[in-house]
Design a protein around this motif. Structure first.
Motif, PDB file in Angstrom:
ATOM      1  N   PHE A 156      46.400 -12.200 -18.784  1.00 46.74           N
ATOM      2  CA  PHE A 156      46.508 -13.342 -19.693  1.00 46.74           C
ATOM      3  C   PHE A 156      45.527 -13.218 -20.850  1.00 46.74           C
ATOM      4  CE2 PHE A 156      48.399 -15.168 -15.922  1.00 46.74           C
ATOM      5  CZ  PHE A 156      49.274 -16.149 -16.378  1.00 46.74           C
ATOM      6  N   LYS A 157      45.921 -13.755 -22.008  1.00 48.83           N
ATOM      7  CA  LYS A 157      44.945 -14.082 -23.039  1.00 48.83           C
ATOM      8  C   LYS A 157      44.349 -15.414 -22.613  1.00 48.83           C
ATOM      9  CE  LYS A 157      47.181 -12.087 -27.163  1.00 48.83           C
ATOM     10  NZ  LYS A 157      46.074 -11.270 -27.656  1.00 48.83           N
ATOM     11  N   VAL A 158      43.032 -15.472 -22.448  1.00 46.34           N
ATOM     12  CA  VAL A 158      42.432 -16.681 -21.890  1.00 46.34           C
ATOM     13  C   VAL A 158      41.498 -17.349 -22.888  1.00 46.34           C
ATOM     14  CG1 VAL A 158      41.236 -17.687 -19.924  1.00 46.34           C
ATOM     15  CG2 VAL A 158      42.505 -15.556 -19.632  1.00 46.34           C
ATOM     16  N   ILE A 159      41.681 -18.654 -23.021  1.00 47.04           N
ATOM     17  CA  ILE A 159      40.804 -19.467 -23.858  1.00 47.04           C
ATOM     18  C   ILE A 159      39.854 -20.220 -22.941  1.00 47.04           C
ATOM     19  CG2 ILE A 159      40.688 -21.336 -25.543  1.00 47.04           C
ATOM     20  CD1 ILE A 159      43.766 -20.585 -26.055  1.00 47.04           C
ATOM     21  N   LEU A 160      38.572 -19.934 -23.083  1.00 48.00           N
ATOM     22  CA  LEU A 160      37.551 -20.641 -22.337  1.00 48.00           C
ATOM     23  C   LEU A 160      37.136 -21.836 -23.197  1.00 48.00           C
ATOM     24  CD1 LEU A 160      34.438 -18.989 -20.653  1.00 48.00           C
ATOM     25  CD2 LEU A 160      34.279 -21.149 -21.878  1.00 48.00           C
ATOM     26  N   ASP A 167      40.394 -10.014 -22.322  1.00 48.92           N
ATOM     27  CA  ASP A 167      40.884 -10.707 -23.511  1.00 48.92           C
ATOM     28  C   ASP A 167      40.579 -12.205 -23.389  1.00 48.92           C
ATOM     29  OD1 ASP A 167      42.148 -11.564 -25.776  1.00 48.92           O
ATOM     30  OD2 ASP A 167      44.070 -10.588 -25.350  1.00 48.92           O
ATOM     31  N   VAL A 168      39.352 -12.569 -23.740  1.00 45.79           N
ATOM     32  CA  VAL A 168      38.876 -13.938 -23.580  1.00 45.79           C
ATOM     33  C   VAL A 168      38.251 -14.412 -24.891  1.00 45.79           C
ATOM     34  CG1 VAL A 168      37.298 -15.437 -22.298  1.00 45.79           C
ATOM     35  CG2 VAL A 168      38.408 -13.538 -21.132  1.00 45.79           C
ATOM     36  N   SER A 169      38.497 -15.665 -25.234  1.00 44.27           N
ATOM     37  CA  SER A 169      37.880 -16.252 -26.423  1.00 44.27           C
ATOM     38  C   SER A 169      37.379 -17.654 -26.094  1.00 44.27           C
ATOM     39  CB  SER A 169      38.870 -16.300 -27.585  1.00 44.27           C
ATOM     40  OG  SER A 169      40.023 -17.046 -27.222  1.00 44.27           O
ATOM     41  N   LYS A 171      26.503 -21.741 -24.273  1.00 43.68           N
ATOM     42  CA  LYS A 171      26.915 -21.295 -22.942  1.00 43.68           C
ATOM     43  C   LYS A 171      28.323 -20.711 -22.981  1.00 43.68           C
ATOM     44  CE  LYS A 171      23.979 -24.487 -20.350  1.00 43.68           C
ATOM     45  NZ  LYS A 171      23.946 -25.670 -19.442  1.00 43.68           N
ATOM     46  N   GLY A 172      29.171 -21.298 -23.805  1.00 43.86           N
ATOM     47  CA  GLY A 172      30.545 -20.809 -23.914  1.00 43.86           C
ATOM     48  C   GLY A 172      30.615 -19.402 -24.482  1.00 43.86           C
ATOM     49  N   TYR A 173      29.897 -19.180 -25.582  1.00 46.19           N
ATOM     50  CA  TYR A 173      29.911 -17.854 -26.208  1.00 46.19           C
ATOM     51  C   TYR A 173      29.224 -16.812 -25.321  1.00 46.19           C
ATOM     52  CZ  TYR A 173      31.798 -19.605 -30.612  1.00 46.19           C
ATOM     53  OH  TYR A 173      32.632 -20.149 -31.564  1.00 46.19           O
ATOM     54  N   GLU A 174      28.170 -17.220 -24.620  1.00 47.08           N
ATOM     55  CA  GLU A 174      27.501 -16.289 -23.702  1.00 47.08           C
ATOM     56  C   GLU A 174      28.436 -15.866 -22.573  1.00 47.08           C
ATOM     57  OE1 GLU A 174      24.034 -18.316 -22.382  1.00 47.08           O
ATOM     58  OE2 GLU A 174      22.871 -17.903 -24.214  1.00 47.08           O
TER      59      GLU A 174
END
Length: 233
Positions: free
Chosen positions: A28-32, A53-55, A39-42
């Motif tokens: 999956f392309k995953v959106i966090l 593939d995570v953003s 914390k999100g970008y880390e």
């Protein structure tokens, strides 16, 4: 064939982080999505080191406008959403009694655990109805079962998860097309919320949840699960 897109709220730690990781490992392309940019970008950077593939997208489930903007961003950048996991939640009242706690605790808990999920579904469901496909998983708790209402303590958390379970059933009855919405009790998990003495790991919890992300058109809808088995409301 388009790569499927998944979004996980509260994905920077605990069960949410593991859900993001496992979805990405499964193609999956995953959106966090989370409300703490650092914390999100880390978390995303750590996952990208494994070529996943995570953003990250900033989204505060307590703010309707934040949810609306994130849904518009997902639509603009991806044009679709196949899997939505409502994982973000709070547990603020510990073992306090319902009528002796500060009412603000109940209001904040409902705002995050119930109204936050309601708004996330409301703003993201158009992306699913447009393609006639979607899988929505709400992370609930055994504390949200009716039988738990017979025992005192943790009233704010219990009521928020009871309401979430009701939302799952009602949404399943109302949403049309091949869109499945189910809720899962991940069990007592060793996370920041669950504490270090919890017997389950985030990976075990994620595995008990993620099968619902890829169920077929004949799969369950509007049901409550623990470890892949239906449980009573």
């Amino acid at each position: 064939m388009h790569t499927k897109v998944a979004l996980v709220t509260g994905g920077n730690r605990g069960i949410g982080y593991e859900l993001v990781k496992q979805l990405a490992l499964n193609g999956f392309k995953v959106i966090l999505a989370g409300r703490d940019p650092q914390k999100g970008y880390e978390a995303v950077q750590k996952l990208k080191e494994s070529a996943l593939d995570v953003s990250f997208l900033l989204m505060d489930v307590d703010r309707e406008e934040s949810i609306r903007q994130t849904a518009a961003t997902v639509d603009e950048h991806y044009g679709r959403l196949d899997v939505l996991i409502n994982n973000a939640g709070v547990y603020l009242d510990e073992h306090e009694q319902l009528f002796s706690m500060d009412p603000a605790i109940l209001k904040q808990t409902m705002a995050t655990n119930f109204f936050g999920v309601y708004d996330v579904i409301r703003y993201f469901i158009p992306l699913m109805t447009r393609q006639g496909y979607g899988r929505i998983i709400n992370i609930s708790s055994e504390y949200g079962t009716l039988s738990e209402m017979s025992y005192p303590g943790s009233g704010a958390y219990k009521l928020s998860k009871l309401a979430l379970n009701g939302l799952t059933r009602l949404a399943a009855a109302e949403i049309k097309g091949d869109i499945k919405i189910n809720t899962v009790d991940p069990g007592w998990v060793s996370t920041e919320m669950g504490g270090p003495s919890a017997p389950r790991t985030p990976k075990e919890a994620a595995e008990s949840i993620l099968w619902l992300a890829t169920i077929g058109p004949d799969g369950p809808n509007g049901e409550f699960f623990r470890d892949g088995k239906r449980i009573d409301w």
